[in-house]
Structure formats: structure tokens, C-alpha cells
Design a protein around this motif. Structure first.
Motif, PDB file in Angstrom:
ATOM      1  N   ARG A 209       0.828  -1.220   0.094  1.00  0.00           N
ATOM      2  CA  ARG A 209       0.118  -0.093   0.001  1.00  0.00           C
ATOM      3  C   ARG A 209       0.881   1.352  -0.068  1.00  0.00           C
ATOM      4  O   ARG A 209       0.687   2.291  -0.793  1.00  0.00           O
ATOM      5  CB  ARG A 209      -0.924   0.226   1.319  1.00  0.00           C
ATOM      6  N   ALA A 210       1.946   1.119   0.921  1.00  0.00           N
ATOM      7  CA  ALA A 210       2.784   2.475   0.987  1.00  0.00           C
ATOM      8  C   ALA A 210       3.473   2.621  -0.532  1.00  0.00           C
ATOM      9  O   ALA A 210       3.748   3.738  -0.804  1.00  0.00           O
ATOM     10  CB  ALA A 210       3.704   2.268   2.150  1.00  0.00           C
ATOM     11  N   PHE A 215      -1.228   5.512   2.727  1.00  0.00           N
ATOM     12  CA  PHE A 215      -0.685   5.680   4.203  1.00  0.00           C
ATOM     13  C   PHE A 215      -1.701   5.734   5.157  1.00  0.00           C
ATOM     14  O   PHE A 215      -1.552   6.222   6.257  1.00  0.00           O
ATOM     15  CB  PHE A 215       0.323   6.670   4.410  1.00  0.00           C
ATOM     16  N   LEU A 238       4.964   5.189  10.718  1.00  0.00           N
ATOM     17  CA  LEU A 238       3.838   5.657   9.835  1.00  0.00           C
ATOM     18  C   LEU A 238       3.168   6.719  10.508  1.00  0.00           C
ATOM     19  O   LEU A 238       2.380   7.608  10.056  1.00  0.00           O
ATOM     20  CB  LEU A 238       2.829   4.329   9.504  1.00  0.00           C
ATOM     21  N   TYR A 279      -0.319  10.779  -2.743  1.00  0.00           N
ATOM     22  CA  TYR A 279      -0.364  10.000  -1.516  1.00  0.00           C
ATOM     23  C   TYR A 279      -1.745  10.042  -1.025  1.00  0.00           C
ATOM     24  O   TYR A 279      -2.364  11.225  -0.989  1.00  0.00           O
ATOM     25  CB  TYR A 279       0.650  10.575  -0.562  1.00  0.00           C
TER      26      TYR A 279
END
Length: 700
Positions: A209-210, A215, A238, A279
Motif C-alpha cells: 500500500r505504501a 498511508f 507511519l 499520496y
């Protein structure tokens, strides 16, 4: 490095468990058996001498009243209770002074009289004389009438008795060791998946996912080991990154609202838009804990729960038979079948309700609810004093069993993806099978050593342990109620499933006969048949273990084939045919142990081939119904229909016994199962293949 690779670790840990458990247990058992053998011979001699002196004293008292040896009456009735109370004593006999057998019980007189006639009976002193007669060890003690020897009392026991006892004890020790290894394997599997594989898979998903700019989530871990500390470090990183993002967005807002240069404001806005495009962060203001549901989360609890029920599998009809006198004017075979049939009826009735409750309250709560009647039912079964209350408590246990197992199936169905459905449900099947192996075998040993009733108390304790495990483990991972779309309540909507002809054919001609064979043959006919042939409970349990053993070997391959080849209906058809043919073994091999071994093995192959594919086939056959009603409700209704076979199986077998005897009842059940399997095999050719087989439009 593969973050989710745990097979090698599990293998190493299991190998260590084998060394830790098997080696010391084997050494201790062999030493104990050696001492047991040395001490058993003199103890057996003492017992034979004590019984012989007791018989000689009472008979000598009669002789003292002037009654000749050959005029004694009621001797057989006098011997019978002694032989029944002391199974190691094979016979009791009384001879006259020259060795003629006057009375004997246990063996044929022609087998012993030639030896007595040829032996020097005058050498028999007050302490008696031991002699070997074929397979027997004979102890002769004098019968006196005053000062005259009027004959002799003979007590005989099997010379192979000690070897037989040792072999039985060795078998029990082997069962305990194997059961311990099965339990150790399940615990290790649980530990590895919960503390190693699961968290690392979760970390892998977060890294992926990152890598795509997501995030929004952070990992969760409650353990304090290396993996847990590593996940907490990632979690802290995170959260720190999320905090920096919040600070940046706050600064952007401040610039937008207070800066006098519109060009700067525009550039800052472009940067913020670019960041938000590339993001993603949680809109709630902080990263949300990511919880990944896995089929293995609930496996250990399911294993313990089914293990508890399997402890009584090998002796339930025999336990019911002891209470049969409380139901007059009903054939004993039918009375022994009723607790099994009504236990299954309770499961059938409760399964649809449990499917609906699973969606309302969640699998965790449903499991805990089901553990209550299961615990009470097991405890009260141990205290049953008649058939009617036994049926009541077994029915209550059945309701609890239905709710707990349906909770596990619901949890697994939510946790796995559709393309791995058969393998996910294979976790359920594997847990049930391993519990069947260990529970069935160990239950026979426990019942043989401490009794039938205390075994139910052990079952209740295991159910409580399973409930405690679910309460602790799934507290944060329980799927929220109502995850699926709203469904109309009521059985009317579920009955519409029967309009789907593929579903109906699967249930009536595949699922129902499979359950008929399982409960009617394995759960009822096998224990009753072997008990009538003189088998002990522990021996019955050992031969019944063949069924889950074979299923364990076949099920994983069948699940992989079902997912890989999509040949689910064909596997169910072939499995049904194998099971039906296997039950016809008594017609070819008679009713001996060999035919039972063949039938149990065929049944294991049959259900191993068809169990997981049959469950995985349902969403394909009932696509529109699953979409409207939900997978859990469709699964619950299918369980209800197939449990009708579980109810019919033992009752049908009990009705066949008076007509054709035990072997004929097995064969008759086989004919019924095979006929229904043939119908399904023919009909399954029209099923087609691939996902969403049921494509007919659902009428509004």
C-alpha cells in the motif's frame, strides 16, 4: 526474503515438538511396561489362587455335609458371575480325584479332560499346582471332605493374557502420543500464524500500500516478541509520517488564508494538490489500525470444540444402550440410534438460525453463545439417568454445536477471497478432521480408563477452553454484523433456494446421502457391530480413526484440484460413488473387521474428495441467491438440508438391523447411498463449469 513464508519454521518447530514429546514418552512408557510385565505375572497367580481357594472353600463346605461331587447343583450359575467379574480368568472347573471333569464353565470339557486324566493329581498340595495346557495356564487346588481329597478345583487363565494386555497398553500409549502430537501441531500452527505469518503478511500488505502511496492504515500487534516490536516500530514510523503530513497541510492552510502574495498561495496549493494526488492519508485525522482476517484465526478454537464432541463418538450408541431399559416396548437398536439422530436433528434445526445470527451478532458472539448449551449439555449428559433426559441433553448440545461451527464457517467465509474459497473452507475441514483423529482415539482411551461419564466432563472443559480462546483472540478481529447487504428475513426466502434445481440436486443426491453414510454407518453401526463382536471402547475408537485419517490425506489435494481445475461437481459425484460402493463391502467380505476397514476407508476417500468442493460449489450454483440472501444464510440452509441425512442415517440403519442383521444393514445403507450418488453423477453432467453457474434470471 519472503515475509509470509512460515512452512519451514512450522516444520522445524513440529520436529522439535516430536523430539520433546515422543522421545521421553517412549522411554518412560517402555520402562513402565517392563516393570508392569514383571509385576503382572505374580499378581495374576495370586488372583487365580484367591479365586480357586474361595471356590474350593465353598464347595468343600458342601462336601462336608455329605453331598458327593457329582451331585452338586447350581455350579454353573455359581461360576458364571466369577468369570464375568474377572475376564482374565478363562475357565473354572471341578474334577473328581482321577481327573474326570464334573463341572466346567468357560471352555469345552474335551479340551481339558485328557490332560487331567493323564496328570498325577495326587501331587497337588494345599498350595496347588500350576501346569500349562495348550493356550492356558491351569492352577489346580484340592477339594477336601474331612481328611479326604474329593476332587480338585481348576482355575485357568490365558497364557497370552499378559502379552494381550501389554499390546493394548502399547496401543493406548501410541494413541496418547499421536493425540499429543496432533494437539501440539494445532497449537504450533496457531502460534506461527498468529504471531509470525499473520503479522508479516499484514506488513507485506502495508508495504505494498505504501508503495502505491496509501498511508491510511497502520499495523496492529499485541505480542511482545521480535515481530511485535518490529510492527510497533513500523506503526510509529507511519504515525510520524502521518503527523508530518498533518503539519504540512496545516501550514498550507495557514499560507492560503494569510499570505498576501497570490502567486505563493497558488504554488503552495499546487504542491498540496500534488501531494494529495500522489499520496493518501486517513480522512479521519489519524491512521486506522489495519486488521486482516484469516481463516486460521479461528482454527484452534474450532479444533478444541470439535475435539470435545469427538471424545464420545466411539461409544455414544453404547452409552445409550445402557439406558435403553428406561424406554420399554421400543427396539434397543432404535433406542441406541435416537441420541445420535436427535443430536443431528438439533444441528439441522439450529443451522439456519445460526446463519442469521452470525450476520447479526458476528461470529465471535455466536460462538460464545453456542458454547453455553454445549457445555451444559455435556455436563448433564454425564449425569443422565434415563433415555429421555439423555436425549434432552444431547439435543441441547446439538444446538450449541450448530451455533459454534456455523460461527466458524461464517468467519472463514468472510476471511477468504472467492478464488481461494475451497482452500479457505479446507481450513475448516482440516480442523474438524484433525480433531476427529485425536478426539476419537483419545476419547476411547479416556473412556476405557476412567469411564464413559467422566469423558463428557472432559468434553465440557474443552468447550470452555475453546470459548475462552475465541473471546480473547477474536475480540478485535470479529467481522462487524451486517457487513453484507440487507436481506429479507424469514424461511420463505430460503425455501426459494429449492427452486434452483442445481442446488436441490446437490443437496438431495450428494449432501444428504453423504451424511446418511457418516452417521448411520460410522457413528452408529460401526460401534454397535464391533461391540457385539467383543471389542473394547478403545479398540473401537482406534478403528474409527481410519475415517479422519483418510480424509486428512485426501482433502488437501481435493481442495487444490477444486480451485485449480474447477472440477467441483465432478469430484462430488466421484466421491459419492466411492462411498456407496465402499458400504457394499459386507456383501463381498462378510461382516468381519476387514469389511469394516474397507468401508471406513472408502467413506474417508469419498468425503475427502467431496467435502471442500461441495461447500465451495454453493456460491457458484446459487450466485443470485447468495447476493440477495448472503453467503452465510445460504450455507446455513444447505447445512439444514444435509443434516436431514444425518438424522435419517442412524434411524434407517436401526430399522434395517431387525430385517437383515448388522452386515445386511450396512449393505442396505450402501445401496441407498449408491443409488442417490448415481442420480447426482448423471445430473451433474448438466451443471456446466466455471464461476456463477446459476445464470438464470431471478424473477422479481
Amino acid at each position: 526474503m519472503k515475509l509470509d513464508s512460515s512452512r519451514s519454521l512450522l516444520i522445524r518447530l513440529f520436529a522439535l515438538a516430536v523430539l520433546v514429546l515422543v522421545t521421553p514418552l517412549s522411554i518412560l512408557s517402555l520402562r513402565a511396561l517392563g516393570e508392569f510385565e514383571q509385576g503382572m505375572v505374580p499378581e495374576l497367580d495370586k488372583k487365580a489362587a484367591a479365586i480357586g481357594r474361595d471356590v474350593a472353600g465353598q464347595v468343600s463346605r458342601a462336601l462336608g455335609y455329605g453331598i458327593p461331587v457329582d451331585r452338586l447343583v447350581g455350579v454353573d450359575e455359581f461360576f458364571s458371575p466369577m468369570l464375568e467379574a474377572n475376564p482374565e480368568i478363562r475357565y473354572l472347573a471341578i474334577t473328581d480325584p482321577v481327573g474326570r471333569v464334573k463341572f466346567i464353565n468357560g471352555v469345552d470339557r474335551d479340551e481339558l479332560e485328557p490332560h487331567y486324566r493323564s496328570a498325577d493329581m495326587n501331587a497337588v498340595g494345599a498350595d496347588g499346582v500350576k501346569s500349562s495346557i495348550g493356550a492356558y495356564m491351569d492352577l489346580a487346588l484340592p477339594l477336601t471332605a474331612g481328611q479326604t481329597v474329593a476332587g480338585h478345583v481348576h482355575v485357568g487363565f490365558d497364557q497370552n493374557h499378559i502379552a494381550t494386555r501389554l499390546s493394548d497398553i502399547l496401543a493406548d500409549v501410541a494413541v496418547v502420543i499421536v493425540s499429543s502430537l496432533i494437539i501440539a501441531f494445532e497449537i504450533l500452527l496457531f502460534v506461527v500464524f498468529v504471531n509470525v505469518t499473520g503479522p508479516l503478511k499484514l506488513l507485506r500488505d502495508l508495504v505494498n500500500r505504501a508503495g502505491h502511496g496509501d498511508f491510511t492504515h497502520v499495523p496492529t500487534s499485541g505480542s511482545d516478541d521480535e515481530v511485535g516490536r518490529f510492527l510497533r516500530a513500523v506503526q510509529g514510523t507511519l504515525r510520524q509520517l502521518d503527523g508530518r503530513y498533518r503539519q504540512l497541510m496545516a501550514y498550507v492552510d495557514e499560507v492560503r488564508s494569510g499570505h498576501f502574495d497570490k502567486g505563493v498561495v497558488a504554488k503552495v496549493g499546487d504542491v498540496a494538490d500534488r501531494i494529495n494526488f500522489l499520496y493518501r492519508f486517513s480522512p479521519s485525522g489519524k491512521p486506522e489500525p489495519m486488521v486482516e482476517r484469516r481463516a486460521t484465526d479461528i482454527r484452534l478454537a474450532l479444533f478444541l470444540f470439535v475435539f470435545a464432541e469427538e471424545l464420545s463418538r466411539s461409544f455414544m450408541p453404547l452409552f445409550a444402550g445402557r439406558l435403553a431399559s428406561s424406554v420399554p416396548n421400543v427396539p434397543i437398536d432404535l433406542v441406541m440410534a435416537l441420541p445420535i439422530a436427535l443430536f443431528m436433528a438439533a444441528i439441522a434445526i439450529a443451522s439456519p438460525l445460526a446463519g442469521q445470527l452470525a450476520e447479526r451478532v458476528g461470529p465471535r458472539r455466536l460462538f460464545l453463545i453456542g458454547a453455553v448449551p454445549a457445555t451444559i449439555g455435556s455436563l448433564m449428559t454425564a449425569a443422565s439417568f434415563g433415555m429421555f433426559d439423555l436425549i434432552l441433553w444431547r439435543t441441547l448440545t446439538g444446538f450449541g454445536y450448530a451455533m459454534a461451527t456455523m460461527a466458524c464457517q461464517s468467519y472463514i467465509s468472510h476471511a477468504v477471497k472467492s478464488d481461494r474459497r475451497a482452500q479457505g473452507l479446507g481450513v475448516y475441514v482440516a480442523a474438524v478432521l484433525t480433531a476427529g483423529i485425536g478426539g476419537n482415539a483419545l476419547g476411547g482411551v479416556i473412556a476405557d480408563r476412567i469411564g464413559l461419564r467422566p469423558t463428557f466432563v472432559v468434553s465440557a472443559i474443552l468447550v470452555v477452553l475453546a470459548a475462552m480462546l475465541v473471546s480473547r483472540l477474536l475480540s478485535s478481529a470479529d467481522p462487524a454484523p451486517g457487513e453484507d447487504q440487507p436481506r429479507p428475513p424469514g424461511g420463505r426466502h430460503l425455501l426459494r433456494l429449492l427452486r434452483n434445481w442445481r442446488f436441490t440436486v446437490l443437496m438431495v443426491f450428494a449432501a444428504v446421502p453423504a451424511k446418511m453414510a457418516l452417521t448411520g454407518y460410522l457413528f452408529f453401526l460401526v460401534p454397535v457391530t464391533l461391540s457385539q463382536q467383543g471389542w473394547e471402547v478403545a479398540e473401537i475408537a482406534r478403528i474409527m480413526v481410519l475415517y479422519p485419517l483418510v480424509m486428512v490425506a485426501v482433502s488437501p489435494l481435493a481442495a487444490r484440484l477444486a480451485d485449480g481445475l474447477g472440477w467441483r461437481a465432478g469430484q462430488v459425484a466421484v466421491g459419492g460413488l466411492i462411498g456407496g460402493v465402499g458400504l457394499l463391502a459386507p456383501l463381498l467380505l462378510g461382516g468381519g473387521p476387514l469389511s469394516i476397514v474397507v468401508s471406513i476407508t472408502a467413506l474417508g476417500v469419498s468425503h475427502g474428495m467431496s467435502a471442500s468442493p461441495q461447500l465451495a460449489l454453493l456460491p457458484d450454483l446459487c450466485w443470485t441467491e447468495c447476493r440477495r440472501l448472503g453467503n452465510t444464510r445460504v450455507l446455513g440452509f444447505s447445512r439444514f438440508v444435509e443434516r436431514l441425512g444425518s438424522v435419517a442415517g442412524p434411524i434407517l440403519a436401526a430399522l434395517f438391523i431387525p430385517l437383515w442383521g448388522m452386515s445386511g444393514a450396512v449393505a442396505g445403507l450402501g445401496v441407498v447411498v449408491l443409488s442417490m450418488a448415481v442420480v447426482f453423477a448423471i445430473a451433474s453432467a448438466a451443471y456446466g463449469s466455471g464461476p456463477h453457474i446459476e445464470t438464470e434470471e431471478d424473477p422479481a
